[in-house]
Motif scaffolding. Structure first.
Motif, PDB file in Angstrom:
ATOM      1  N   PRO A  30       0.848  -1.276   0.012  1.00  0.00           N
ATOM      2  CA  PRO A  30       0.030  -0.006   0.023  1.00  0.00           C
ATOM      3  C   PRO A  30       0.843   1.202   0.065  1.00  0.00           C
ATOM      4  O   PRO A  30       2.027   1.281   0.540  1.00  0.00           O
ATOM      5  CB  PRO A  30      -0.835  -0.122   1.429  1.00  0.00           C
ATOM      6  CG  PRO A  30      -0.897  -1.656   1.609  1.00  0.00           C
ATOM      7  CD  PRO A  30       0.496  -2.250   1.049  1.00  0.00           C
ATOM      8  N   ARG A  31       0.476   2.360  -0.647  1.00  0.00           N
ATOM      9  CA  ARG A  31       1.040   3.400  -0.950  1.00  0.00           C
ATOM     10  C   ARG A  31       0.791   4.650  -0.179  1.00  0.00           C
ATOM     11  O   ARG A  31       1.319   5.717   0.102  1.00  0.00           O
ATOM     12  CB  ARG A  31       1.275   3.846  -2.583  1.00  0.00           C
ATOM     13  CG  ARG A  31       1.847   2.811  -3.548  1.00  0.00           C
ATOM     14  CD  ARG A  31       1.907   3.185  -4.621  1.00  0.00           C
ATOM     15  NE  ARG A  31       0.638   3.318  -5.311  1.00  0.00           N
ATOM     16  CZ  ARG A  31       0.506   4.016  -6.663  1.00  0.00           C
ATOM     17  NH1 ARG A  31       1.526   3.937  -7.410  1.00  0.00           N
ATOM     18  NH2 ARG A  31      -0.774   4.042  -7.046  1.00  0.00           N
TER      19      ARG A  31
ATOM     20  N   PRO B  53      -2.509   2.827   9.307  1.00  0.00           N
ATOM     21  CA  PRO B  53      -0.787   3.091   8.763  1.00  0.00           C
ATOM     22  C   PRO B  53      -0.760   1.970   7.802  1.00  0.00           C
ATOM     23  O   PRO B  53      -1.165   1.010   7.728  1.00  0.00           O
ATOM     24  CB  PRO B  53      -0.252   2.955  10.168  1.00  0.00           C
ATOM     25  CG  PRO B  53      -0.936   2.076  10.902  1.00  0.00           C
ATOM     26  CD  PRO B  53      -2.395   2.388  10.835  1.00  0.00           C
ATOM     27  N   LEU B  54       0.198   2.553   6.617  1.00  0.00           N
ATOM     28  CA  LEU B  54       0.825   1.789   5.675  1.00  0.00           C
ATOM     29  C   LEU B  54       1.437   0.425   6.367  1.00  0.00           C
ATOM     30  O   LEU B  54       1.400  -0.685   5.457  1.00  0.00           O
ATOM     31  CB  LEU B  54       1.890   2.351   4.964  1.00  0.00           C
ATOM     32  CG  LEU B  54       1.158   3.674   4.104  1.00  0.00           C
ATOM     33  CD1 LEU B  54       2.544   4.415   3.412  1.00  0.00           C
ATOM     34  CD2 LEU B  54       0.415   3.325   3.002  1.00  0.00           C
ATOM     35  N   ASN B  55       2.024   0.469   7.265  1.00  0.00           N
ATOM     36  CA  ASN B  55       2.489  -0.788   7.684  1.00  0.00           C
ATOM     37  C   ASN B  55       1.960  -1.652   8.644  1.00  0.00           C
ATOM     38  O   ASN B  55       2.354  -2.503   9.252  1.00  0.00           O
ATOM     39  CB  ASN B  55       3.862  -0.433   8.677  1.00  0.00           C
ATOM     40  CG  ASN B  55       3.844   0.413   9.694  1.00  0.00           C
ATOM     41  OD1 ASN B  55       2.692   0.817   9.949  1.00  0.00           O
ATOM     42  ND2 ASN B  55       4.855   0.950  10.541  1.00  0.00           N
ATOM     43  N   SER B  56       0.709  -1.482   8.649  1.00  0.00           N
ATOM     44  CA  SER B  56      -0.293  -2.247   9.578  1.00  0.00           C
ATOM     45  C   SER B  56      -0.235  -3.751   8.968  1.00  0.00           C
ATOM     46  O   SER B  56      -0.569  -3.938   7.654  1.00  0.00           O
ATOM     47  CB  SER B  56      -1.827  -1.833   9.685  1.00  0.00           C
ATOM     48  OG  SER B  56      -2.542  -2.603   9.967  1.00  0.00           O
ATOM     49  N   PRO B  57       0.058  -4.837   9.723  1.00  0.00           N
ATOM     50  CA  PRO B  57       0.019  -5.941   9.406  1.00  0.00           C
ATOM     51  C   PRO B  57      -1.360  -6.361   8.641  1.00  0.00           C
ATOM     52  O   PRO B  57      -1.342  -7.216   7.735  1.00  0.00           O
ATOM     53  CB  PRO B  57       0.294  -6.730  10.309  1.00  0.00           C
ATOM     54  CG  PRO B  57       1.080  -5.925  11.442  1.00  0.00           C
ATOM     55  CD  PRO B  57       0.494  -4.335  11.355  1.00  0.00           C
ATOM     56  N   ALA B  58      -2.404  -5.917   9.242  1.00  0.00           N
ATOM     57  CA  ALA B  58      -3.549  -6.211   8.657  1.00  0.00           C
ATOM     58  C   ALA B  58      -3.902  -5.683   7.208  1.00  0.00           C
ATOM     59  O   ALA B  58      -4.336  -6.319   6.223  1.00  0.00           O
ATOM     60  CB  ALA B  58      -4.777  -5.957   9.524  1.00  0.00           C
ATOM     61  N   VAL B  59      -3.500  -4.531   7.049  1.00  0.00           N
ATOM     62  CA  VAL B  59      -3.478  -3.795   5.867  1.00  0.00           C
ATOM     63  C   VAL B  59      -2.495  -4.695   4.777  1.00  0.00           C
ATOM     64  O   VAL B  59      -3.128  -4.754   3.711  1.00  0.00           O
ATOM     65  CB  VAL B  59      -3.131  -2.278   5.820  1.00  0.00           C
ATOM     66  CG1 VAL B  59      -3.205  -1.602   4.530  1.00  0.00           C
ATOM     67  CG2 VAL B  59      -4.422  -1.476   6.452  1.00  0.00           C
TER      68      VAL B  59
ATOM     69  N   ALA C 145      -1.644  -7.698   4.821  1.00  0.00           N
ATOM     70  CA  ALA C 145      -2.158  -8.967   4.495  1.00  0.00           C
ATOM     71  C   ALA C 145      -3.331  -8.853   3.550  1.00  0.00           C
ATOM     72  O   ALA C 145      -3.685  -9.565   2.602  1.00  0.00           O
ATOM     73  CB  ALA C 145      -2.658  -9.706   5.677  1.00  0.00           C
ATOM     74  N   ALA C 146      -4.146  -7.812   3.925  1.00  0.00           N
ATOM     75  CA  ALA C 146      -5.117  -7.387   3.025  1.00  0.00           C
ATOM     76  C   ALA C 146      -4.903  -7.152   1.356  1.00  0.00           C
ATOM     77  O   ALA C 146      -5.524  -7.560   0.513  1.00  0.00           O
ATOM     78  CB  ALA C 146      -6.382  -6.408   3.601  1.00  0.00           C
ATOM     79  N   ASN C 147      -3.888  -6.447   1.424  1.00  0.00           N
ATOM     80  CA  ASN C 147      -3.264  -6.017  -0.003  1.00  0.00           C
ATOM     81  C   ASN C 147      -2.609  -7.191  -0.904  1.00  0.00           C
ATOM     82  O   ASN C 147      -3.156  -7.245  -1.804  1.00  0.00           O
ATOM     83  CB  ASN C 147      -2.160  -5.033   0.188  1.00  0.00           C
ATOM     84  CG  ASN C 147      -1.659  -4.404  -0.979  1.00  0.00           C
ATOM     85  OD1 ASN C 147      -2.273  -3.758  -1.796  1.00  0.00           O
ATOM     86  ND2 ASN C 147      -0.230  -4.931  -1.337  1.00  0.00           N
ATOM     87  N   TYR C 148      -2.033  -7.962   0.139  1.00  0.00           N
ATOM     88  CA  TYR C 148      -1.740  -9.293  -0.580  1.00  0.00           C
ATOM     89  C   TYR C 148      -2.526  -9.981  -1.165  1.00  0.00           C
ATOM     90  O   TYR C 148      -2.668 -10.628  -2.306  1.00  0.00           O
ATOM     91  CB  TYR C 148      -0.698 -10.059   0.377  1.00  0.00           C
ATOM     92  CG  TYR C 148       0.617  -9.350   0.918  1.00  0.00           C
ATOM     93  CD1 TYR C 148       1.261  -8.682   0.163  1.00  0.00           C
ATOM     94  CD2 TYR C 148       1.000  -9.615   2.098  1.00  0.00           C
ATOM     95  CE1 TYR C 148       2.478  -7.948   0.630  1.00  0.00           C
ATOM     96  CE2 TYR C 148       2.217  -9.351   2.743  1.00  0.00           C
ATOM     97  CZ  TYR C 148       2.971  -8.271   1.896  1.00  0.00           C
ATOM     98  OH  TYR C 148       3.980  -7.875   2.311  1.00  0.00           O
ATOM     99  N   ALA C 149      -3.671 -10.338  -0.324  1.00  0.00           N
ATOM    100  CA  ALA C 149      -4.994 -11.079  -0.603  1.00  0.00           C
ATOM    101  C   ALA C 149      -5.471 -10.689  -1.709  1.00  0.00           C
ATOM    102  O   ALA C 149      -6.087 -11.405  -2.554  1.00  0.00           O
ATOM    103  CB  ALA C 149      -5.607 -11.252   0.595  1.00  0.00           C
ATOM    104  N   GLY C 150      -5.615  -9.140  -1.787  1.00  0.00           N
ATOM    105  CA  GLY C 150      -6.212  -8.609  -3.031  1.00  0.00           C
ATOM    106  C   GLY C 150      -5.623  -9.098  -4.316  1.00  0.00           C
ATOM    107  O   GLY C 150      -6.537  -9.355  -5.312  1.00  0.00           O
TER     108      GLY C 150
END
Length: 425
Positions: free
Chosen positions: A198-199, A212-218, A220-225
């Motif tokens: 995420p940018r 935040p950009l470095n949120s583990p949940a975010v 993981a969600a970006n990878y999954a998308g």
């Protein structure tokens, strides 16, 4: 970064025809055993004069080329856009049957511009399904104003489903398959721009606060998308090759081994390039990691930006690429992804590599790799290096930089700072 140039062309490709030979040898999707060098890639998503016979002839000299059709592209080339696009791809393959042809796509961003009719249906869907990535203030977010009216999209499962139970990754895959590439089986590669983390900070999970950009949940969600998009593409087009434009090494568990290749966009030549910011070792480490973290046939593009008359920079970049098994891609800074610069070194066929990618410098800090018909040397240092190369070698005889490529027999070579050379046997 490529979406700054081609954000309007949110496209997919299909490859449903017969067996296609991977550039350099081997059947598409299978490991290669007889790869020959050089291996050349063109990023030609800028100027869209694909109907030009001269442009077709230039692109067809490459092993891999990525195109940037937009919905409705026709340029008077055929009766319908689909026929025009297919005719352009067929023309490339008529000249070079082994060429791999790809088409630009993007997942994580889209245009929001009512004047861009080519992507108007995408904009309409994003509005209706509430799939734009918003911040806590409920405003669309943008990575940089440099990209004009391009905005980020929520690729995660936190985004709502549409009436058909779909989210953005599956929808855009299906839409572009139906609109563009179902009827163009000659296409081989889907080029995926912005395969990256995420940018921008935004309200990804729709809880009213920016994560935040470095949120583990975010993350993981970006990878999954991205994976959801890739899975849907492979369901629709099981024979297609997926090549991602990545600013990372694709080494996270979710992405490792899933793509058939990657583009190292501007790895040299820009102020933001890995080689400029972190040095040659870091650039080569990124190159080798992406080679390792993609699956066969590993269509990895070593893309550099420079002047086509800066022959020292070209040699430095070209020879660096040849230390591993990727595809060299030179983009002219003056016109970026709209031309096919050609260099004397391309015309010399090195043949198969006699050894794998070197793990350490060969002599005096100079790196070396041997091929059937020649030798490649790179001096990544900021000082000149003189090395003894042995007997039976000579410089190439060229016209672009004849003082350097003078055809002379050599037993020793002096390489200037950040320079490289191809010698022939």
């Amino acid at each position: 970064m490529l979406n700054a140039i081609l954000a309007a062309a949110v496209l997919f490709l299909a490859s449903t025809g017969g067996t296609v030979l991977a550039a350099g040898g081997g059947t598409k999707g299978e490991p290669e055993t007889t790869a020959t060098f050089p291996r050349l890639m063109g990023m030609n998503i800028g100027a869209k004069n694909y109907e030009s016979a001269a442009y077709q002839a230039a692109m067809a000299k490459l092993d891999v080329v990525i195109l940037g059709f937009y919905r409705g592209w026709q340029n008077g080339y055929a009766a319908t856009p689909t026929l025009a696009m297919r005719k352009a791809v067929q023309a490339l393959k008529a000249i070079n049957p082994k060429i791999l042809v790809g088409q630009y796509t993007i997942l994580g961003a889209a245009l929001d511009d009512p004047n861009d009719t080519a992507s108007l249906d995408v904009q309409t869907k994003l509005d209706a399904a509430n799939w734009w990535l918003l911040n806590a203030a409920k405003r669309k977010v943008q990575y940089t104003r440099e990209f004009g009216t391009t905005w980020e999209v929520n690729v995660s499962t936190w985004a709502p489903q549409d009436a058909n139970g779909e989210r953005w990754p599956a929808w855009i895959a299906e839409r572009n398959y139906k609109v563009f590439f179902r009827d163009i089986p000659e296409l081989d590669i889907v080029f995926l721009d912005n395969v990256q983390n995420p940018r921008v900070a935004a309200d990804w999970n729709l809880d009213g606060a920016d994560e935040p950009l470095n949120s583990p949940a975010v993350l993981a969600a970006n990878y999954a998308g991205h994976v959801a998009e890739w899975n849907r593409v492979r369901q629709l087009l099981p024979r297609v090759l997926l090549v991602g434009n990545t600013d990372n090494d694709l080494g996270n568990p979710e992405w490792k081994g899933r793509l058939d290749g990657g583009l190292l966009e501007g790895i040299m030549g820009e102020i933001w390039s890995v080689e400029t910011r972190a040095g040659w070792p870091a650039a080569m480490a990124r190159y080798r990691a992406v080679m390792q973290n993609t699956r066969a046939p590993k269509i990895v593009g070593f893309n550099v930006h420079g002047s086509p008359v800066d022959y020292r920079f070209f040699r430095y970049a070209y020879a660096s690429c040849l230390l591993d098994d990727g595809y060299f891609s030179f983009s002219d800074k003056a016109v970026m992804y709209s031309s096919v610069p050609w260099f004397d070194e391309y015309d010399f066929k090195l043949g198969q590599a006699l050894s794998g990618p070197p793990a350490a410098a060969w002599s005096q800090g100079v790196w070396r790799r041997d091929f059937q018909n020649g030798v490649v040397l790179v001096n990544p240092a900021i000082v000149s290096r003189k090395v003894t190369v042995g007997s039976g070698l000579r410089r190439l005889a060229g016209t672009q930089d004849p003082a350097f490529n003078d055809g002379a027999v050599v037993s020793q070579v002096t390489l200037g700072p950040k320079d490289g050379i191809v010698l022939r046997r």
